[in-house]
Design an enzyme around this catalytic site. Structure first.
Site, PDB file in Angstrom:
ATOM      1  CE  LYS A  96      23.707  14.488   3.224  1.00  0.00           C
ATOM      2  NZ  LYS A  96      23.400  12.992   3.445  1.00  0.00           N
TER       3      LYS A  96
HETATM    4  C1  E4P Z   1      22.771  10.887   6.069  1.00  0.00           C
HETATM    5  O1  E4P Z   1      22.556  12.094   6.092  1.00  0.00           O
HETATM    6  C2  E4P Z   1      23.619  10.750   6.311  1.00  0.00           C
HETATM    7  O2  E4P Z   1      23.797   9.890   5.107  1.00  0.00           O
HETATM    8  C3  E4P Z   1      23.994   9.210   6.692  1.00  0.00           C
HETATM    9  O3  E4P Z   1      23.272   9.414   8.428  1.00  0.00           O
HETATM   10  C4  E4P Z   1      25.409   7.834   7.454  1.00  0.00           C
HETATM   11  O4  E4P Z   1      25.154   7.000   8.054  1.00  0.00           O
HETATM   12  P1  E4P Z   1      26.050   5.829   7.407  1.00  0.00           P
HETATM   13  O5  E4P Z   1      27.018   6.249   8.903  1.00  0.00           O
HETATM   14  O6  E4P Z   1      25.387   4.925   8.969  1.00  0.00           O
HETATM   15  O7  E4P Z   1      26.355   6.163   6.548  1.00  0.00           O
END
Ligand code: E4P
Length: 241
Positions: A106
């Site tokens: 990522k």
């Molecule tokens: C996923 O890859 C993200 O890190 C996540 O969905 C972020 O979500 P949030 O905005 O609830 O922290």
């Protein structure tokens, strides 16, 4: 027959009428191994996404918990680099990718992140480009060969911007270029409605917090109906086994 996003009909097979006859992938958005084990046991979880905040919340050592998650879930497991520079991202990403075959590296949607994405894409390492908040950014991520693009819809909604509109815009752009293989991973989801609306648009994947996935099972009429069926069944005095 079942045709995935990258598959073509084989000899004698007919192209299906509908655009997709495979269902949206469901990832769970957590680094809590107990939640992952419990939800993976339903057979409905295709993968997992994590981020540095979720790792911090787990209280676990990063590499150790990621390895454990890859042993529980055979589908894609996103693990995020923390370096902000290209060289560091590539070094960290290679270390993460070596943990297991199902690791997805990522990377943040920055110039360095997309440069690292291109490097990994050329090497056949899967990537998830995160922190996407615009169609222009999604276009760049596809150009860099990202496996997944993660538009954060809940965080846009929080600012009174329409997160789902961004999903529809990205899907429209990507569908205009059939050779784009980047999958739209709907992230920062906050409710079952987010998932349903994204599925109506044909989004490839959604990452879902455990509480939201559990909420998707629920309907008060299901509970009420089941209660009535069980009460009536009891009255019959029968048993199936
Ligand atoms: C996923 O890859 C993200 O890190 C996540 O969905 C972020 O979500 P949030 O905005 O609830 O922290």
């Amino acid at each position: 027959f079942s045709t995935g996003p990258d598959q073509q009909p084989g000899p004698g097979q007919v192209e299906p009428d509908i655009k997709q006859d495979y269902l949206m992938e469901f990832f769970i958005d957590t680094a809590d191994i107990n939640e992952i084990r419990e939800l993976a046991a339903t057979g409905l979880v295709d993968g997992v996404t994590t981020n540095p905040s979720l790792i911090a919340k787990s209280g676990r050592q990063f590499i150790e918990v990621i390895k454990e998650i890859t042993e529980v879930v055979s589908g894609p497991v996103s693990a995020e680099v923390t370096s902000l520079k290209y060289e560091g991202m590539v070094e960290e990403g290679r270390k993460l990718a070596a943990i297991a075959d199902n690791i997805v590296v990522k990377l943040p949607l920055t110039p360095d992140g997309l440069k690292a994405c291109k490097t990994f894409s050329d090497e056949g390492i899967s990537t998830n480009v995160t922190l996407c908040f615009s169609s222009a950014q999604a276009l760049l991520a596809a150009k860099a060969g990202a496996t997944y693009i993660s538009p954060f819809i809940g965080r846009l909604d929080d600012l009174a911007q329409d997160g789902l509109l961004l999903i529809s815009d990205i899907l429209e752009i990507y569908s205009a270029y059939p050779d784009i293989s980047t999958k739209v991973l709907v992230a920062s989801t906050r409710s079952p409605l987010h998932i349903v609306e994204a599925a109506k648009m044909g989004a490839d994947t959604a990452t879902i917090p455990p509480a939201v996935l559990r909420a998707m099972f629920k309907h008060p009429l299901t509970d009420k109906g089941l209660e009535a069926f069980m009460a009536d069944w009891e009255k019959t005095g029968q048993s199936i086994l």
